[in-house]
Design a protein around this motif. Structure first.
Motif, short mmCIF file in Angstrom:
data_model
loop_
_atom_site.label_atom_id
_atom_site.label_comp_id
_atom_site.label_asym_id
_atom_site.label_seq_id
_atom_site.Cartn_x
_atom_site.Cartn_y
_atom_site.Cartn_z
N LEU A 37 7.49 -44.87 -27.63
CA LEU A 37 6.58 -45.61 -26.74
C LEU A 37 5.92 -46.77 -27.49
O LEU A 37 5.77 -47.86 -26.95
CB LEU A 37 5.50 -44.68 -26.19
CG LEU A 37 5.94 -43.61 -25.20
CD1 LEU A 37 4.72 -42.81 -24.72
CD2 LEU A 37 6.65 -44.23 -24.00
N LEU A 38 5.54 -46.52 -28.74
CA LEU A 38 4.88 -47.57 -29.52
C LEU A 38 5.85 -48.70 -29.87
O LEU A 38 5.43 -49.83 -30.09
CB LEU A 38 4.29 -46.98 -30.80
CG LEU A 38 2.99 -46.20 -30.61
CD1 LEU A 38 2.52 -45.64 -31.94
CD2 LEU A 38 1.92 -47.08 -30.01
N VAL A 88 0.28 -45.73 -22.68
CA VAL A 88 -0.56 -44.96 -21.77
C VAL A 88 0.25 -44.47 -20.58
O VAL A 88 0.11 -43.31 -20.15
CB VAL A 88 -1.83 -45.74 -21.35
CG1 VAL A 88 -1.50 -46.98 -20.56
CG2 VAL A 88 -2.77 -44.86 -20.56
N ARG A 124 -5.27 -41.25 -29.96
CA ARG A 124 -4.96 -42.42 -29.15
C ARG A 124 -4.61 -42.04 -27.71
O ARG A 124 -5.01 -42.71 -26.76
CB ARG A 124 -3.81 -43.20 -29.80
CG ARG A 124 -3.44 -44.38 -28.98
CD ARG A 124 -2.70 -45.43 -29.73
NE ARG A 124 -2.39 -46.50 -28.78
CZ ARG A 124 -1.67 -47.55 -29.08
NH1 ARG A 124 -1.19 -47.70 -30.28
NH2 ARG A 124 -1.43 -48.46 -28.17
N ALA A 147 -7.82 -41.30 -25.98
CA ALA A 147 -8.63 -42.50 -25.72
C ALA A 147 -8.05 -43.31 -24.57
O ALA A 147 -8.78 -43.78 -23.70
CB ALA A 147 -8.70 -43.36 -26.99
N GLU A 148 -6.73 -43.44 -24.54
CA GLU A 148 -6.12 -44.29 -23.52
C GLU A 148 -6.07 -43.61 -22.15
O GLU A 148 -6.16 -44.27 -21.12
CB GLU A 148 -4.72 -44.73 -23.96
CG GLU A 148 -4.75 -45.62 -25.19
CD GLU A 148 -3.59 -46.60 -25.24
OE1 GLU A 148 -2.89 -46.81 -24.24
OE2 GLU A 148 -3.40 -47.19 -26.33
N ARG A 178 -8.27 -41.49 -21.08
CA ARG A 178 -9.60 -41.12 -20.60
C ARG A 178 -10.02 -41.84 -19.30
O ARG A 178 -10.44 -41.18 -18.35
CB ARG A 178 -10.64 -41.36 -21.71
CG ARG A 178 -11.93 -40.62 -21.45
CD ARG A 178 -12.83 -40.63 -22.66
NE ARG A 178 -12.18 -39.98 -23.79
CZ ARG A 178 -12.53 -40.18 -25.06
NH1 ARG A 178 -13.51 -41.02 -25.36
NH2 ARG A 178 -11.91 -39.55 -26.03
N PRO A 179 -9.88 -43.19 -19.23
CA PRO A 179 -10.30 -43.84 -17.97
C PRO A 179 -9.50 -43.34 -16.77
O PRO A 179 -10.05 -43.21 -15.67
CB PRO A 179 -10.02 -45.32 -18.23
CG PRO A 179 -9.98 -45.47 -19.70
CD PRO A 179 -9.46 -44.17 -20.24
N PRO A 227 -15.82 -47.02 -24.50
CA PRO A 227 -14.64 -46.38 -25.04
C PRO A 227 -14.31 -46.83 -26.47
O PRO A 227 -13.85 -46.05 -27.27
CB PRO A 227 -13.53 -46.81 -24.06
CG PRO A 227 -14.08 -47.94 -23.28
CD PRO A 227 -15.56 -47.79 -23.29
N GLU A 228 -14.58 -48.10 -26.76
CA GLU A 228 -14.22 -48.55 -28.09
C GLU A 228 -15.13 -47.88 -29.14
O GLU A 228 -14.73 -47.67 -30.27
CB GLU A 228 -14.22 -50.07 -28.22
CG GLU A 228 -15.47 -50.78 -27.80
CD GLU A 228 -15.50 -51.00 -26.29
OE1 GLU A 228 -16.27 -51.82 -25.82
OE2 GLU A 228 -14.74 -50.32 -25.57
N ALA A 245 -13.57 -44.48 -29.91
CA ALA A 245 -12.26 -44.44 -30.55
C ALA A 245 -12.42 -43.99 -31.99
O ALA A 245 -13.10 -44.61 -32.79
CB ALA A 245 -11.60 -45.80 -30.50
N GLN A 287 -10.03 -43.48 -34.24
CA GLN A 287 -9.09 -43.97 -35.25
C GLN A 287 -9.66 -45.12 -36.06
O GLN A 287 -9.30 -45.31 -37.20
CB GLN A 287 -7.81 -44.50 -34.58
CG GLN A 287 -7.08 -43.47 -33.75
CD GLN A 287 -6.25 -44.16 -32.70
OE1 GLN A 287 -6.77 -44.90 -31.87
NE2 GLN A 287 -4.95 -43.95 -32.74
N GLN A 288 -10.52 -45.91 -35.40
CA GLN A 288 -10.97 -47.16 -35.99
C GLN A 288 -11.90 -46.93 -37.18
O GLN A 288 -12.85 -46.18 -37.08
CB GLN A 288 -11.70 -47.95 -34.92
CG GLN A 288 -12.06 -49.33 -35.36
CD GLN A 288 -11.66 -50.32 -34.26
OE1 GLN A 288 -10.82 -50.02 -33.44
NE2 GLN A 288 -12.28 -51.45 -34.27
#
Lengths: 428, 428
Positions: A216-217, A226, A267, A270-271, A273-274, A416-417, A420, A422-423
């Motif tokens: 996917l990536l 997503v 990830r 996070a993606e 979630r909305p 959301p950011e 996250a 991972q950051q």
């Protein structure tokens, strides 16, 4: 029904769910309760605002919602923690599944409730088995007790009894939805199929899933990750139904377990979630719309609901004896196991649809009543028991990291950011 | 159709759209083209995999997709930039709307195409008016020319002609969908209603929207912000239809304009992005499913499609004369205006549904053909024209900040949290 009318219905659903959730949140009650109640209000037995001739829109969106919910529960379930948590969680889970099942079964048979058939007794007992991971985690988070040994035991046990509950769900759906042949052989066969499917998904998935998410990536079209994650959850859910006769949510849970073991877990959460925020409340509202409000005007059902709720509470409090360690408060663990939630409501949805011939509207209302009462009672009891103990302020942050808790009922904590994980934090 | 069968259809739609988009991306073509073509392949006139007895699921999800798409276009449209860009963009936009309309109108009347009725002539001319902001921006980004004066003029003009195109759409839909009374008074009345609605939404919205989004942030239940933004886009869209007889997308565009002026603009974009990734491709695929593939076996339609496409290209190339500055390449601007996209396809969707009595399957295929050909031709022509000029490597980053470009067809650039523009960059 025209496309635009369907959009109006969608707006009514989304706004109603948010209003119901928000009102409950203001009273410091779980948002799910608000979504259920508002669903009952706008549903077919009251205002009739939704779920009429919509061509199955509401039920389809609700199914997507519950699949995403169980996928996220799976994502957050750490398979390795089971060994770490020791045998206490397992013992609590097993006792906490068996006792309510037996109590519920005999209550229906002996009182009797709703005619007292064996089928209904099995259904009712099964609906009482699974503690809600999300609601339990949320209650302990609210009380700032998520880091205690009691909380860890409860959450471990709740995850285990969710898995057991989902297997029971598959067995019950196949057993009661089929020809009704009751034999030990049939039960063992279905259980083996369910367990076998879960094992195959987890084993094969552990090999295949990392490749899938890496693919996917590598795709050039943005949004592939997503959308691919969404497709993964639903596809494994459908495979569970088509290949093993299980409920799609069992497959979605297994898909989540598998995806959660990959390095893409954060990830994916996070993606998605909305998207989960959009669909998950529709499931709880949908269950509400299926409730026959008239049933609650019936004294017999109210009494039966009270009895079943009491047994559901007792059955879980008893599970505290499964605790092995002397330093853990058994009574606290038992009380913490009380709240039922998504799995109980999935039984209610099953009762209102596939098992309509076995489970009447009144008996279904009893299940919903049991879920609502156990969810409301547990925080009150826990508050009383914990009032004397010191707080643990550091656990607040951990309390808000449960995506599932968030989706079910937690307050806004950030954009959301900010969430996250991972950051790397800016170190200026 | 059962809930699970509907989920299977949803999976087919999502996977097909991604496969189509990815194949096109590998050939460095816009993803929308792939989504259209795969839609035609799996749609009702070919494989019949989707869109049958699904109770309107596909069309409802497609409508949500196009509403979100136009909401995002509105979000990214900077109202203040219109004054900055000067009169060139406005002149290019007006000429670029008028010329294709006139050419298309007379082509249908005089050749004639599809019987040559006045209604069809108006429809065809209108479908040819709007340049695609998304595809244009994407093409210039690919060519690393997004920072040139030409690109800025084109994008400014494309935004203006999108707005004009949407107003024309409202007029055409009302005119052709109604009793068919053709008079200057009716056209002025409908235009006034459309412009009036947009002005009211922008004026009232500028006051109300900040309060609305601040309210969403004050709510305790998480997910309220993203669900509220979603509801906002759809609600204003439905209001446009109910109150002013406009297409919902016009309202959604206005809602996006309004939301884009608030300080919550970046957050709305970031949170809605995964949801848009899910729904927007469904719209393009849906348009494809509505195409009668048999029409392309008809020589008359292919010839008419070629003629209309040629006129659509000429009509936009001519618009370059609107450029006032001597330092800007007029021919480049004209060629850059060629690609049609979402608005043209919205006309096709209108033709296949509400205006079915005016627009035949063959004429609808001509519109889709025109969109596909203009979108494929422009990058090739621009490549040739720009080959001699120096590159501007710095514009690559800017090229990927257009959320709409991303949704339409751009390659993967990073995880959503990396894209969040609010966050300060780590300076370790």
């Amino acid at each position: 029904m025209e496309v635009l009318e369907r959009l109006v219905e969608l707006l009514v659903i989304l706004v109603a769910a948010k209003v119901g959730a928000e009102v409950m949140a203001r009273f410091r009650q779980p948002a799910v309760i608000g979504e259920l109640l508002i669903g009952a209000l706008i549903g077919g037995s009251a205002l009739k605002l939704v779920g009429g001739a919509d061509g199955g829109l509401l039920s389809t969106l609700a199914e997507i919602g519950v699949i995403l919910l169980l996928f996220e529960v799976g994502l957050e379930t750490d398979l390795r923690s089971f060994t770490r948590l020791g045998t206490s969680a397992l013992a609590v889970a097993l006792i906490g599944v068996a006792t309510p099942f037996v109590l519920g079964y005999f209550a229906v048979r002996l009182l009797p409730i709703g005619g007292g058939s064996t089928e209904l007794a099995i259904f009712m007992g099964a609906a009482m088995t699974a503690t809600s991971v999300g609601i339990t985690a949320r209650v302990f988070a609210d009380l700032r007790r998520l880091h205690t040994d009691e909380a860890k035991t409860i959450i471990g046990a709740a995850v285990i009894d969710d898995i057991i509950g989902l297997i029971i769900l598959g067995v019950v759906a196949a057993l009661l939805g089929g020809n009704g042949e009751f034999s030990a052989g049939v039960v063992v066969g279905i259980t083996a199929k369910a367990v076998g499917f879960l094992l195959v998904v987890v084993l094969v998935g552990t090999l295949v899933a990392p490749l899938f998410f890496r693919l996917l990536l590598a795709l050039r079209v943005e949004g592939s990750f997503v959308v691919g994650s969404f497709v993964f959850a639903i596809a494994v859910g459908l495979a569970a139904e088509r290949l093993a006769g299980l409920e799609p949510i069992v497959g979605a849970f297994a898909a989540g377990l598998v995806a959660g073991q990959t390095r893409f877990s954060d990830r994916i959460q996070a993606e998605l979630r909305p998207i989960a925020f959009l669909f998950v409340p529709i499931f709880f509202l949908f269950i509400g719309t299926e409730v026959e409000l008239a049933a609650f005007g019936n004294t017999e059902i109210l009494v039966a609901g009270a009895v079943i709720s009491l047994l559901a509470i007792v059955g879980k409090v008893v599970s505290g004896v499964g605790v092995m360690s002397r330093s853990i408060d058994r009574r606290l663990v038992g009380v913490g196991m009380i709240p039922r939630g998504e799995v109980g409501l999935i039984f209610a949805a099953l009762g209102a649809n596939e098992l309509r011939e076995v489970v009447g509207a009144g008996e279904n209302a009893i299940v919903v009543l049991m879920v609502v009462i156990t969810t409301l009672v547990a925080p009150v009891m826990l508050h009383r028991m914990l009032r004397r103990r010191p707080l643990e302020p550091d656990s607040v942050e951990e309390a808000t990291t449960s995506a599932m808790g968030k989706i079910l009922d937690s307050p806004v904590t950030g954009s959301p950011e900010q969430d996250a994980t991972q950051q790397p934090p800016p170190e200026g």
